[in-house]
Structures are given as structure tokens and as C-alpha cells.
Design a protein around this motif. Structure first.
Motif, PDB file in Angstrom:
ATOM      1  N   GLY A  90       9.626 -14.662  23.688  1.00 36.61           N
ATOM      2  CA  GLY A  90      10.039 -14.204  22.500  1.00 36.61           C
ATOM      3  C   GLY A  90       9.226 -13.316  21.811  1.00 36.61           C
ATOM      4  O   GLY A  90       9.103 -13.113  20.353  1.00 36.61           O
ATOM      5  N   ILE A  91       8.396 -12.528  22.613  1.00 32.91           N
ATOM      6  CA  ILE A  91       7.537 -11.223  22.044  1.00 32.91           C
ATOM      7  C   ILE A  91       7.998  -9.869  22.746  1.00 32.91           C
ATOM      8  O   ILE A  91       8.295  -9.845  24.118  1.00 32.91           O
ATOM      9  N   ALA A  92       8.203  -8.941  21.795  1.00 31.32           N
ATOM     10  CA  ALA A  92       8.364  -7.686  22.321  1.00 31.32           C
ATOM     11  C   ALA A  92       7.646  -6.738  21.950  1.00 31.32           C
ATOM     12  O   ALA A  92       6.885  -6.982  20.931  1.00 31.32           O
ATOM     13  N   ARG A  93       7.587  -5.443  22.635  1.00 30.83           N
ATOM     14  CA  ARG A  93       6.673  -4.612  22.275  1.00 30.83           C
ATOM     15  C   ARG A  93       6.982  -3.104  22.449  1.00 30.83           C
ATOM     16  O   ARG A  93       8.139  -2.806  23.061  1.00 30.83           O
ATOM     17  N   THR A  94       6.257  -2.213  21.699  1.00 31.45           N
ATOM     18  CA  THR A  94       6.755  -0.982  22.008  1.00 31.45           C
ATOM     19  C   THR A  94       5.290  -0.223  22.371  1.00 31.45           C
ATOM     20  O   THR A  94       4.225  -0.753  22.407  1.00 31.45           O
ATOM     21  N   PHE A  95       5.430   0.854  22.919  1.00 28.58           N
ATOM     22  CA  PHE A  95       4.154   1.563  23.733  1.00 28.58           C
ATOM     23  C   PHE A  95       3.458   2.639  23.052  1.00 28.58           C
ATOM     24  O   PHE A  95       4.320   3.250  22.079  1.00 28.58           O
ATOM     25  N   GLN A  96       2.143   3.050  23.299  1.00 25.61           N
ATOM     26  CA  GLN A  96       1.747   4.286  22.549  1.00 25.61           C
ATOM     27  C   GLN A  96       2.466   5.480  22.953  1.00 25.61           C
ATOM     28  O   GLN A  96       2.631   6.230  21.874  1.00 25.61           O
ATOM     29  N   ASN A  97       3.023   5.647  24.058  1.00 24.54           N
ATOM     30  CA  ASN A  97       3.675   6.673  24.520  1.00 24.54           C
ATOM     31  C   ASN A  97       5.214   6.378  24.756  1.00 24.54           C
ATOM     32  O   ASN A  97       5.394   5.286  25.335  1.00 24.54           O
ATOM     33  N   ILE A  98       6.002   7.323  24.034  1.00 18.87           N
ATOM     34  CA  ILE A  98       7.376   6.791  24.084  1.00 18.87           C
ATOM     35  C   ILE A  98       8.060   6.449  25.354  1.00 18.87           C
ATOM     36  O   ILE A  98       7.706   7.268  26.235  1.00 18.87           O
ATOM     37  N   ARG A  99       8.769   5.444  25.481  1.00 24.96           N
ATOM     38  CA  ARG A  99       9.354   5.209  26.677  1.00 24.96           C
ATOM     39  C   ARG A  99      10.854   4.895  26.688  1.00 24.96           C
ATOM     40  O   ARG A  99      11.343   3.779  26.763  1.00 24.96           O
ATOM     41  N   LEU A 100      11.558   5.825  26.067  1.00 23.39           N
ATOM     42  CA  LEU A 100      13.034   5.669  25.909  1.00 23.39           C
ATOM     43  C   LEU A 100      13.702   6.096  27.339  1.00 23.39           C
ATOM     44  O   LEU A 100      12.928   6.932  28.149  1.00 23.39           O
ATOM     45  N   PHE A 101      14.952   5.872  27.474  1.00 26.45           N
ATOM     46  CA  PHE A 101      15.677   6.442  28.732  1.00 26.45           C
ATOM     47  C   PHE A 101      16.250   7.698  28.018  1.00 26.45           C
ATOM     48  O   PHE A 101      17.290   7.475  27.343  1.00 26.45           O
ATOM     49  N   ALA A 102      15.745   8.653  28.274  1.00 24.25           N
ATOM     50  CA  ALA A 102      16.070  10.046  27.632  1.00 24.25           C
ATOM     51  C   ALA A 102      17.422  10.395  27.495  1.00 24.25           C
ATOM     52  O   ALA A 102      18.046  10.847  26.875  1.00 24.25           O
ATOM     53  N   SER A 103      18.305  10.019  28.944  1.00 30.04           N
ATOM     54  CA  SER A 103      19.388  10.674  29.226  1.00 30.04           C
ATOM     55  C   SER A 103      20.568   9.455  28.805  1.00 30.04           C
ATOM     56  O   SER A 103      21.844   9.757  29.164  1.00 30.04           O
ATOM     57  N   MET A 104      19.951   8.492  28.212  1.00 27.15           N
ATOM     58  CA  MET A 104      21.011   7.496  27.562  1.00 27.15           C
ATOM     59  C   MET A 104      21.291   7.811  25.932  1.00 27.15           C
ATOM     60  O   MET A 104      20.194   8.251  25.362  1.00 27.15           O
ATOM     61  N   THR A 105      22.406   7.208  25.489  1.00 27.15           N
ATOM     62  CA  THR A 105      22.686   7.353  24.235  1.00 27.15           C
ATOM     63  C   THR A 105      21.563   6.578  23.470  1.00 27.15           C
ATOM     64  O   THR A 105      21.356   5.523  23.938  1.00 27.15           O
ATOM     65  N   VAL A 106      21.635   6.630  21.897  1.00 21.27           N
ATOM     66  CA  VAL A 106      20.832   5.722  21.303  1.00 21.27           C
ATOM     67  C   VAL A 106      21.313   4.211  21.343  1.00 21.27           C
ATOM     68  O   VAL A 106      20.666   3.307  21.577  1.00 21.27           O
ATOM     69  N   LEU A 107      22.651   4.252  21.167  1.00 17.34           N
ATOM     70  CA  LEU A 107      23.200   2.847  21.435  1.00 17.34           C
ATOM     71  C   LEU A 107      23.084   2.218  22.793  1.00 17.34           C
ATOM     72  O   LEU A 107      22.818   0.883  22.706  1.00 17.34           O
ATOM     73  N   GLU A 108      23.211   3.170  23.903  1.00 18.92           N
ATOM     74  CA  GLU A 108      22.765   2.490  25.268  1.00 18.92           C
ATOM     75  C   GLU A 108      21.396   1.932  25.103  1.00 18.92           C
ATOM     76  O   GLU A 108      21.108   1.060  25.963  1.00 18.92           O
ATOM     77  N   ASN A 109      20.600   2.872  24.645  1.00 21.92           N
ATOM     78  CA  ASN A 109      18.892   2.366  24.693  1.00 21.92           C
ATOM     79  C   ASN A 109      18.850   1.116  24.165  1.00 21.92           C
ATOM     80  O   ASN A 109      18.076   0.057  24.521  1.00 21.92           O
ATOM     81  N   VAL A 110      19.588   0.619  23.028  1.00 22.31           N
ATOM     82  CA  VAL A 110      19.352  -0.640  22.382  1.00 22.31           C
ATOM     83  C   VAL A 110      20.164  -1.782  23.114  1.00 22.31           C
ATOM     84  O   VAL A 110      19.457  -2.971  23.327  1.00 22.31           O
ATOM     85  N   LEU A 111      21.329  -1.366  23.772  1.00 22.48           N
ATOM     86  CA  LEU A 111      21.723  -2.106  24.681  1.00 22.48           C
ATOM     87  C   LEU A 111      20.963  -2.879  25.946  1.00 22.48           C
ATOM     88  O   LEU A 111      21.067  -3.797  26.347  1.00 22.48           O
ATOM     89  N   VAL A 112      20.329  -1.790  26.457  1.00 22.27           N
ATOM     90  CA  VAL A 112      19.205  -2.126  27.412  1.00 22.27           C
ATOM     91  C   VAL A 112      18.446  -3.288  27.041  1.00 22.27           C
ATOM     92  O   VAL A 112      18.025  -4.064  27.704  1.00 22.27           O
ATOM     93  N   GLY A 113      17.685  -2.817  25.972  1.00 30.22           N
ATOM     94  CA  GLY A 113      16.925  -3.848  25.394  1.00 30.22           C
ATOM     95  C   GLY A 113      17.738  -5.461  25.260  1.00 30.22           C
ATOM     96  O   GLY A 113      17.043  -6.244  25.343  1.00 30.22           O
ATOM     97  N   ARG A 114      18.721  -5.414  24.835  1.00 30.98           N
ATOM     98  CA  ARG A 114      19.619  -6.593  24.566  1.00 30.98           C
ATOM     99  C   ARG A 114      19.895  -7.282  25.969  1.00 30.98           C
ATOM    100  O   ARG A 114      19.746  -8.536  25.839  1.00 30.98           O
ATOM    101  N   HIS A 115      20.029  -6.798  27.008  1.00 30.16           N
ATOM    102  CA  HIS A 115      20.335  -7.333  28.146  1.00 30.16           C
ATOM    103  C   HIS A 115      19.148  -7.916  28.623  1.00 30.16           C
ATOM    104  O   HIS A 115      19.243  -9.064  29.303  1.00 30.16           O
ATOM    105  N   THR A 116      17.697  -7.822  28.362  1.00 30.11           N
ATOM    106  CA  THR A 116      16.753  -8.755  28.768  1.00 30.11           C
ATOM    107  C   THR A 116      17.116 -10.089  27.961  1.00 30.11           C
ATOM    108  O   THR A 116      16.293 -11.143  28.481  1.00 30.11           O
ATOM    109  N   ARG A 117      17.762  -9.974  26.957  1.00 31.87           N
ATOM    110  CA  ARG A 117      17.947 -11.413  26.436  1.00 31.87           C
ATOM    111  C   ARG A 117      19.357 -12.156  26.744  1.00 31.87           C
ATOM    112  O   ARG A 117      19.324 -13.437  26.871  1.00 31.87           O
ATOM    113  N   THR A 118      20.468 -11.575  27.124  1.00 34.13           N
ATOM    114  CA  THR A 118      21.577 -12.320  27.720  1.00 34.13           C
ATOM    115  C   THR A 118      21.242 -13.053  28.944  1.00 34.13           C
ATOM    116  O   THR A 118      20.619 -12.542  29.974  1.00 34.13           O
TER     117      THR A 118
END
Ligand SMILES: Nc1ncnc2c1ncn2[C@@H]1O[C@H](COP(=O)(O)OP(=O)(O)OP(=O)(O)O)[C@@H](O)[C@H]1O
Length: 273
Positions: A90-118
Motif C-alpha cells: 500500500g505504499i507508492a512513491r515518486t523519484f527525485q529524477n523523473i522515471r516515466l516511460f517516455a515513448s508511451m502515452t500519458v494514459l499508458e503510463n498510468v495503466l502501467v502503474g495500475r498493473h502492479t495492483r491487478t
């Protein structure tokens, strides 16, 4: 039947409890016997000069490092030193340096975060049966809600790398929220932001807390910390110097001295009040 306000307001409960956390790198003790508790409903700030051990402490909380000594519990259960298990707890975090999937869309990036939950495993994903499709639909629905919550709906189909800096940082927060955490750890969320972006982030962090996710935030922007936090802890050279309300910490001569290196100064350049 009538109830009093006090009875209606849930009492804050300890959510995260770090006790005696110590982390060494060879001969350097980066974090020394640090205790910290974050309660439900709180925004807690962790401040300290460069190299004080703030990020190292975060890494001990989130399973990236195994502390040499000490324990970390979340909702009274000891946390394993494995990042994916900490996320699942139940703990999530962000990092000091941005760690996004640069070549994925905004929605896809959020879906990746969602998959750790499903819970749907690889087999379900390969077979793509009805359970998988239901979970996918629910994930997408939640991801869209989070884009709305973080003000990123108009950018949903843009590639992450094309977003302005402030929006990339907000997307990181949206992705972290996709695991539906009870506690969100933010490592310098306003670093590199202009004042307008910083105020937007301030409002977002408050809204996250108001929706029921406690927040622990490392930040060098003192105005941000003292405006926002219910409680502030100060690390200096790996040790907790003091903690308390923003007002108490702000007026503590030892804190001022730790930042300026002068024991009798009464103002800091970040002091805005
Ligand atoms: N992986 C590592 N190996 C060796 N030393 C490290 C490592 N990570 C951090 N340190 C050292 O530990 C100390 C604490 O660093 P840390 O990054 O946790 O501080 P910080 O308070 O987050 O600093 P900043 O505000 O500059 O980000 C520093 O002396 C740093 O050089």
C-alpha cells in the motif's frame, strides 16, 4: 440521533512506523537510528540539507535498501525489503529524477502503474478471458479518473516525453496513485518547477490527502513544506535533529543553524512569513 463532530472525525492512526532505521554505505552511516511515524490523514515533510540522508531513508522505507538496523512497519505489519511487495502493501512513491516511460502515452503510463495492483497473472493476460477483460476495463476506468484528478485528461494520448516538465511530474504522481496507495512518498516533487507549477502541486498534494492517502514528502522548497505539512521532521547528517509542527520547526534555532551553518541567525532565505 445526533453525533458530535469529534465522533464523526476518524482518529489518526499510525500508518507507517520506522524505528531505529540505520543505513551504511561502507564506512559512511548515511542514516543513523531514525524514528518516524506517519499517521492516517497526515502530510508529513522530511527536510534537511543536501546529503542529510533523506533519499536514503526513503529507499529504506520502500525496500530499495535493506537497512543495517531498524524496522519499518505499515499498518502494524513489518515491510519486506522488496519494492514490489512494499507497493503491494500500500505504499507508492515518486523519484527525485523523473522515471516515466517516455515513448508511451500519458494514459499508458498510468495503466502501467495500475498493473502492479491487478491480480490477473500472465496466464490470464495471455488467455484474455472475461476476467482479464473486466479487470482491464476497471483499470482503464481508474486510470481515466486519475488523469482527471491530476488535470491531465487533455494530454491523455500524448507521449510522455512531449509533456512540459511540470506535467511530467504530475503524471508521475498519477502513476503512483494508480496502485491505490494508503501512503504516497514524494521525493522532491517540485524540483525544477516554476512558482505556478509548484502551487498546482501543492493543491494536488492536499487533494490527495483529502481523498484518504497520507503523504510523506521530501522537499527543499521551505515555503511548500511549511504551507502544506501537518508535521515536519528534520534530518541532519543522517540523524533526526527534531520534528514537530511547521511553526515549531521553523522557529528552531538548530534547524536554522543546520541550513545556514550559523548558530545565531534568525531568518532563512526561504522564510516567507
Ligand atoms: N548508493 C550510495 N553509495 C554510497 N554513498 C551514498 C549512496 N547514496 C547516498 N550516499 C551518501 O549518503 C549520504 C546521504 O545521501 P542522500 O542522497 O540520502 O541525501 P539527501 O538528504 O537525499 O540529499 P539531497 O537533498 O542532496 O538529495 C550522502 O553522503 C551521500 O553521498
Amino acid at each position: 440521533m445526533t453525533t458530535t463532530d469529534a465522533a464523526d472525525t476518524p482518529r489518526p492512526q499510525p500508518l507507517l512506523t520506522a524505528t531505529g532505521v540505520t543505513m551504511r554505505f561502507g564506512g559512511l552511516t548515511a542514516v543513523r537510528s531514525v524514528d518516524l511515524t506517519v499517521h492516517t490523514g497526515q502530510i508529513v515533510g522530511l527536510i534537511g540539507p543536501n546529503g542529510a540522508g533523506k533519499t536514503t531513508f526513503f529507499n529504506c522505507l520502500t525496500g530499495l535498501y535493506t537497512p543495517a538496523e531498524g524496522t519499518v512497519t505499515y499498518r502494524d505489519t513489518a515491510l519486506p525489503a522488496k519494492p514490489h511487495l512494499v507497493t503491494r502493501a500500500g505504499i507508492a512513491r515518486t523519484f527525485q529524477n523523473i522515471r516515466l516511460f517516455a515513448s508511451m502515452t500519458v494514459l499508458e503510463n498510468v495503466l502501467v502503474g495500475r498493473h502492479t495492483r491487478t491480480k490477473e497473472g500472465l496466464l490470464a493476460a495471455l488467455l484474455r478471458g472475461p476476467t482479464y477483460h473486466r479487470a482491464e476495463k476497471a483499470s482503464k476506468q481508474r486510470a481515466l479518473e486519475l488523469l482527471d484528478f491530476t488535470g491531465l485528461t487533455p494530454q491523455r494520448d500524448q507521449l510522455a516525453r512531449n509533456l512540459p516538465y511540470g506535467e511530467q511530474r504530475r503524471l508521475e504522481i498519477a502513476r503512483a496513485l494508480a496502485s491505490d496507495p494508503g501512503l504516497l512518498l514524494l521525493d522532491e516533487p517540485t524540483a525544477g518547477m516554476n512558482p505556478h507549477e509548484t502551487r498546482t502541486t501543492e493543491r494536488l498534494v492536499r487533494a490527495i490527502r483529502d481523498q484518504g492517502t497520507a503523504v510523506l514528502v521530501i522537499e527543499h522548497d521551505m515555503r511548500f513544506i511549511f504551507n502544506l505539512c501537518d508535521h515536519v521532521a528534520v534530518l541532519v547528517q543522517g540523524q533526526k535533529l527534531t520534528e514537530g509542527t511547521p511553526r515549531t520547526v521553523q522557529n528552531d534555532e538548530r534547524v536554522i543553524a543546520a541550513y545556514l551553518g550559523t548558530p545565531h541567525s534568525t531568518t532563512t532565505e526561504d522564510d516567507h512569513r
